[in-house]
Design a protein around this motif. Structure first.
Motif, mmCIF file in Angstrom:
data_model
loop_
_atom_site.group_PDB
_atom_site.id
_atom_site.type_symbol
_atom_site.label_atom_id
_atom_site.label_comp_id
_atom_site.label_asym_id
_atom_site.label_seq_id
_atom_site.Cartn_x
_atom_site.Cartn_y
_atom_site.Cartn_z
ATOM 1 N N PRO A 1 -48.531 12.769 -74.881
ATOM 2 C CA PRO A 1 -48.014 11.839 -73.868
ATOM 3 C C PRO A 1 -46.997 12.519 -72.953
ATOM 4 O O PRO A 1 -46.060 13.169 -73.417
ATOM 5 C CB PRO A 1 -47.358 10.737 -74.701
ATOM 6 N N CYS B 1 -50.079 8.848 -69.715
ATOM 7 C CA CYS B 1 -50.140 7.791 -70.731
ATOM 8 C C CYS B 1 -48.996 7.930 -71.750
ATOM 9 O O CYS B 1 -48.344 8.964 -71.844
ATOM 10 C CB CYS B 1 -51.466 7.846 -71.493
ATOM 11 N N GLU C 1 -49.800 7.699 -74.871
ATOM 12 C CA GLU C 1 -50.577 8.037 -76.057
ATOM 13 C C GLU C 1 -51.167 9.425 -75.911
ATOM 14 O O GLU C 1 -51.316 9.938 -74.796
ATOM 15 C CB GLU C 1 -51.734 7.033 -76.249
ATOM 16 N N TRP C 2 -51.517 10.033 -77.051
ATOM 17 C CA TRP C 2 -52.282 11.266 -77.017
ATOM 18 C C TRP C 2 -53.666 10.962 -76.442
ATOM 19 O O TRP C 2 -54.236 9.912 -76.717
ATOM 20 C CB TRP C 2 -52.442 11.835 -78.424
ATOM 21 N N LYS D 1 -56.473 6.010 -71.535
ATOM 22 C CA LYS D 1 -57.280 6.803 -72.466
ATOM 23 C C LYS D 1 -58.727 6.954 -71.990
ATOM 24 O O LYS D 1 -59.491 7.738 -72.557
ATOM 25 C CB LYS D 1 -57.246 6.171 -73.863
#
Length: 234
Positions: A78, A157, A159-160, A192
């Motif tokens: 992220p 994002c 998130e990964w 994502k």
């Protein structure tokens, strides 16, 4: 091989022969590549022949404006940004240019072109497909077969995100050449499954020459709009 030529010339490199020769008072352009040939008579007093790499979406015929490069999966943290290098296919364009006009004379390339569907069968797009490894530095390439793409990826994002492919609108592509063929591109990860991609109009190394773009010769208005990948990138 790449460059500008006036009058008669002959350039041969491996399996490629490109020449313009005078036969019975007429100048004939002739090309041989991988066993295939092409020939045209040129009638010109002041024109030049220009040979340079072009957007790789023209062979065996014009099917799409999109290019998809698939590569080894990467996990992006992220907020992280990273620049990597990919390879992309090279097609070679030959143009005839005068003071008043420029026209596409010939497009050729080595190998067989592959295409794939990006997205759903109803709303997706057909794209020229190419597979590449991921390189931390500029890799060695055959300039008549492959180019080097500098790709800067930024994960916006929280998130990964896993990334293993990138799709571009080829009419935005800016290609430069010198010792090798190159393009510079960006990829912004929005979610994502969504990303924005675009090309940067700048040489990868100082002194590189900018290619004539096919849409310029075909009188297509230039609109640099980038591309929104809505169907994921892994």
């Amino acid at each position: 091989m790449f460059g500008r030529y006036r009058g008669t010339f002959r350039r041969e490199c491996g399996d490629i022969l490109v020449e313009a020769e005078s036969v019975d008072g007429l100048v004939t352009y002739r090309r041989r590549c991988a066993g295939q040939t092409f020939e045209r008579i040129l009638v010109s007093n002041t024109g030049e022949v220009v040979i340079n790499p072009v957007e790789p979406v023209n062979l065996p015929k014009e099917i799409t404006d999109f290019l998809l490069v698939e590569f080894s999966p990467m996990m992006i943290e992220p907020g992280a940004s990273r620049t990597v290098y990919l390879k992309f296919p090279v097609e070679i364009g030959v143009f005839v240019e005068s003071a008043r006009d420029i026209e596409v004379l010939d497009v050729f390339a080595f190998g067989t072109q592959k295409y794939t569907l990006y997205g759903s069968p109803t709303n997706g797009v057909i794209a020229r497909y190419y597979e590449s490894a991921v390189y931390p530095e500029i890799p060695q390439v055959d300039p008549f077969r492959e180019g080097v793409m500098e790709l800067s990826i930024h994960n916006t994002c929280r998130e990964w995100v896993e990334v293993s492919r990138v799709v571009f609108e080829s009419t935005d592509m800016k290609i430069y050449y010198g010792d090798f063929v190159a393009a510079t591109a960006t990829m912004k990860l929005l979610t994502k499954t969504m990303a924005e991609t675009d090309f940067v109009d700048a040489p990868l190394r100082p002194g590189m020459v900018k290619s004539i773009e096919l849409y310029t010769a075909r009188k297509i208005p230039a609109i640099d709009r980038g591309y929104l990948m809505e169907w994921g990138f892994s």
